[in-house]
Design an enzyme around this catalytic site. Structure first.
Site, mmCIF file in Angstrom:
data_model
loop_
_atom_site.group_PDB
_atom_site.id
_atom_site.type_symbol
_atom_site.label_atom_id
_atom_site.label_comp_id
_atom_site.label_asym_id
_atom_site.label_seq_id
_atom_site.Cartn_x
_atom_site.Cartn_y
_atom_site.Cartn_z
ATOM 1 C CB ILE A 27 -0.876 -0.123 1.530
ATOM 2 C CG1 ILE A 27 -1.951 -1.266 1.549
ATOM 3 C CG2 ILE A 27 -1.844 1.131 1.544
ATOM 4 C CD1 ILE A 27 -3.247 -1.026 2.470
ATOM 5 C CB ALA A 28 1.408 3.517 1.894
ATOM 6 N N GLY A 60 7.146 4.010 4.005
ATOM 7 C CA GLY A 60 7.344 4.939 5.025
ATOM 8 C C GLY A 60 8.806 5.332 5.060
ATOM 9 C CG MET A 98 10.321 3.047 11.427
ATOM 10 S SD MET A 98 9.747 3.835 13.109
ATOM 11 C CE MET A 98 8.469 3.081 13.180
ATOM 12 C CB ALA A 99 7.100 0.969 8.995
ATOM 13 C CB THR A 100 6.715 -1.783 3.718
ATOM 14 O OG1 THR A 100 8.048 -0.716 3.712
ATOM 15 C CG2 THR A 100 6.303 -1.493 2.420
ATOM 16 C CB VAL A 101 1.116 0.460 4.855
ATOM 17 C CG1 VAL A 101 0.343 -0.490 5.328
ATOM 18 C CG2 VAL A 101 1.655 1.144 6.389
ATOM 19 C CE LYS A 133 3.748 2.151 10.894
ATOM 20 N NZ LYS A 133 3.781 3.174 11.698
ATOM 21 C CG ASP A 135 4.961 12.316 12.832
ATOM 22 O OD1 ASP A 135 4.912 13.704 12.426
ATOM 23 O OD2 ASP A 135 4.764 11.399 12.225
#
Length: 645
Positions: A24-25, A27, A29-32, A47, A141
């Site tokens: 999906i996305a 980032g 720090m992580a991938t979703v 995540k 955040d």
């Protein structure tokens, strides 16, 4: 090329349970991923931390902290976390899957939003953050990327990865967490230290962005943006979108005050302000389309970003542009972005014949009414622009740009508004006013400060009067011994005389108890002798009604308060407690017992024991005689002598 096909996790089953279907996305720090829980047969979001970061304990801690924090927030507007685990080098969170888009997608496509849409999004966001704040957490955040809008209209707050307990201060080795555009000034000045008001500030920036389509502070580098957060107020949205109600300017100004003490204390308090502001707006004001908005006109295809959510926590009226008569199930549907509705076509009907006089009267009436309406709504009038918290120079510039004159400038002290900035205007911002009329500004002189007066050597009551008359509050009063200052007069103050303090501040006062007197020891003395000795030392004597058993004879002083050798002031009271004599205890009969048994029996009865062995008893071990016969009584604590042969 489809990058999803290159992702090694797509198609894999993580931890023997979660089948990863699509990415999906990505980032920092992580991938979703979109995944399926094969045990429960449900779609969810997975995540997964980047494997390169999984060896870093601090990143893993943040990951696990997000799971634990969100698990405690059972709130309909928070993206829920179902599970957390590890599979080899992969650390993951299993979360609720929201089919839809982010607020960032909406702003990118739509630009500025109508006030109704902006408030419909902001309310559930604040409800979610309010639940976190009341549970003791700060998000830290908040930004449009972390606001998810489902296809069903629900609003969810995501990414609690930076969440911290309210009372926790963290060290980030100088790194500033959060996104630069939404950071509160205190997050920049003291990285790692945050309370719920940093989320309030970020929500104020998000509201500004929804109303105007732009961030309030921009710059060529993050450093410039950070500088503006520290030194410039967020401008009122009406400066970019003329005609926005003052209530919305006030909301943004309240939430983004650079002094955090001025902001609402948490998201719950800000949510209350939002609801109050909404209640004061008309339907026309709520549905006004800002010029920055991108036209919503498109083909008939359904647009996933056209959904504007409504707070799930607050009963709301019918959605925008829906007709009356919908059933109860329809009330919970979400409103949608709308272009200004087309004007209804005029019906052309045959005008009845009327006399010439009637026709002329109607024409003149229409002209008169039209002229009046033109006069009222034309350039003869304007509105007082929002200039609160702006510098005097900027406020004057805005007034002149609006075609208004700057009237008398008044000054007033303020504990909350920075010196040199505008506290209020007369007429107030948003008020209708004729062009070229004058507006009176009231400018802050900052907090009122006064000097602490010198009250040393004054009586306490007089010192309090002097402090009050100078705009200060008498604070805590303590007493100390003094050889130089008379009892009841002031020795010193804190802060000291001459120190500048904010008006209304408390001043602590130290009052003299007089010279110190060493309290003599009168225990064991007769009452008359004890009173004479204490009064000669300058002390007052009081005799307690209660009497106690003691080693002293009846009527003698058994105890005193304060104790002997302590210090007291002249005239202080010493309380004496009299003895009612020693406690009489029956003496055990120990004749014929061994020495050890005899001593044990006598000591347990409360006596001291003395041994008399003489020459004949040096090697004996039997009690032949005792100083008080067994069965008689003796004062408890007295000494019983046993003769040993």
């Amino acid at each position: 090329m489809d990058t999803t096909l290159q992702d090694p996790l797509v198609g894999q089953v993580l931890d023997g349970r979660y089948r990863i279907d699509a990415r999906i996305a990505v980032g920092g720090m992580a991938t979703v991923y979109r995944a399926v829980d094969t045990r429960l047969d449900r779609v969810l979001a997975l995540k997964v931390m980047h494997p390169a970061l999984a060896a870093d304990g601090s990143f893993v801690e943040r990951f696990i902290r997000e799971a634990k924090s969100v698990a405690r927030l059972a709130h309909p507007n928070v993206v829920q976390v179902f599970d957390q685990g590890t599979d080899g080098s992969y650390v993951y969170l299993a979360m609720e899957y929201i089919a839809g888009c982010t607020l960032r997608d909406v702003l990118r496509e739509r630009g500025a939003l109508q006030p109704r849409a902006a408030l419909d999004i902001l309310e559930p966001v604040l409800a979610a953050l309010g639940a976190a704040h009341r549970a003791g957490f700060v998000h830290r955040d908040m930004k449009p990327e972390n606001v998810l809008i489902g296809d069903d209209g629900r609003v969810k707050v995501a990414d609690f990865g930076l969440v911290r307990s309210v009372d926790t201060v963290t060290s980030t080795t100088g790194a500033v967490l959060g996104t630069v555009a939404y950071l509160a000034p205190e997050q920049i000045e003291t990285p790692g230290a945050a309370d719920p008001r940093v989320d309030v500030y970020a929500c104020g920036v998000v509201l500004y962005e929804m109303l105007t389509g732009e961030k309030p502070h921009d710059g060529d580098s993050p450093a410039i943006v950070l500088y503006k957060h520290l030194h410039e107020n967020v401008p009122p949205p009406s400066a970019e979108v003329p005609g926005l109600p003052f209530a919305l300017d006030d909301l943004v100004a309240s939430a983004t005050a650079r002094t955090r003490e001025v902001r609402p204390q948490d998201a719950v308090a800000l949510l209350g302000q939002v609801r109050d502001a909404r209640a004061g707006l008309t339907e026309e004001q709520l549905d006004a389309v800002p010029p920055q908005a991108v036209s919503a006109a498109h083909d008939n295809a359904e647009d996933r970003t056209s959904v504007i959510p409504r707070s799930l926590t607050v009963p709301r009226p019918l959605p925008v542009d829906e007709e009356e008569g919908f059933g109860p199930d329809e009330v919970d549907r979400t409103s949608r972005f709308q272009s200004p509705p087309p004007l209804p076509p005029r019906r052309r009907g045959a005008r009845p014949r009327r006399g010439l006089l009637a026709l002329v009267t109607v024409v003149l009436l229409v002209i008169g009414v039209g002229a009046g309406v033109w006069y009222i709504n034309s350039g003869q009038f304007t509105k007082v622009p929002a200039v609160l918290t702006q510098s005097r120079a900027k406020a004057e510039q805005r007034l002149e740009a609006a075609g208004l004159e700057v009237g008398p400038v008044k000054h007033s002290y303020s504990d909350t508004v920075k010196r040199g900035t505008v506290i209020s205007t007369d007429p107030e911002p948003g008020a209708r006013i004729r062009k070229h009329d004058s507006v009176t500004l009231t400018v802050s002189d900052g907090p009122q400060t006064v000097k602490v007066p010198d009250v040393t050597g004054s009586r306490l009551d007089k010192a309090k009067e002097l402090l009050t008359s100078d705009g200060l509050e008498p604070g805590q009063v303590t007493q100390e011994f003094s050889d130089d200052v008379i009892k009841g007069f002031v020795i010193s103050t804190s802060p000291e005389a001459g120190t500048k303090r904010r008006a209304g501040s408390a001043v602590s006062i130290v009052v003299s108890k007089g010279a110190a007197i060493d309290v003599p020891d009168v225990t064991g003395e007769d009452l008359d002798d004890a009173k004479a000795e204490l009064e000669e030392a300058g002390l007052t004597v009081e005799v307690s009604a209660e009497q106690v058993t003691s080693e002293f004879d009846k009527g003698q002083v058994a105890a005193q308060t304060p104790e002997a050798d302590s210090q007291a002031a002249d005239g202080d009271t010493v309380t004496l407690t009299l003895s009612k004599g020693p406690e009489m205890v029956e003496v055990p009969d120990v004749v014929g017992d061994s020495v050890d048994d005899a001593k044990t029996a006598l000591e347990q009865a409360g006596f001291e024991v003395s041994e008399d062995r003489g020459l004949l008893g040096l090697f004996g071990d039997t009690v032949k005689k005792q100083s008080v016969d067994g069965g008689d009584t003796a004062p408890k604590g007295s000494t019983i002598t046993i003769t040993i042969r």
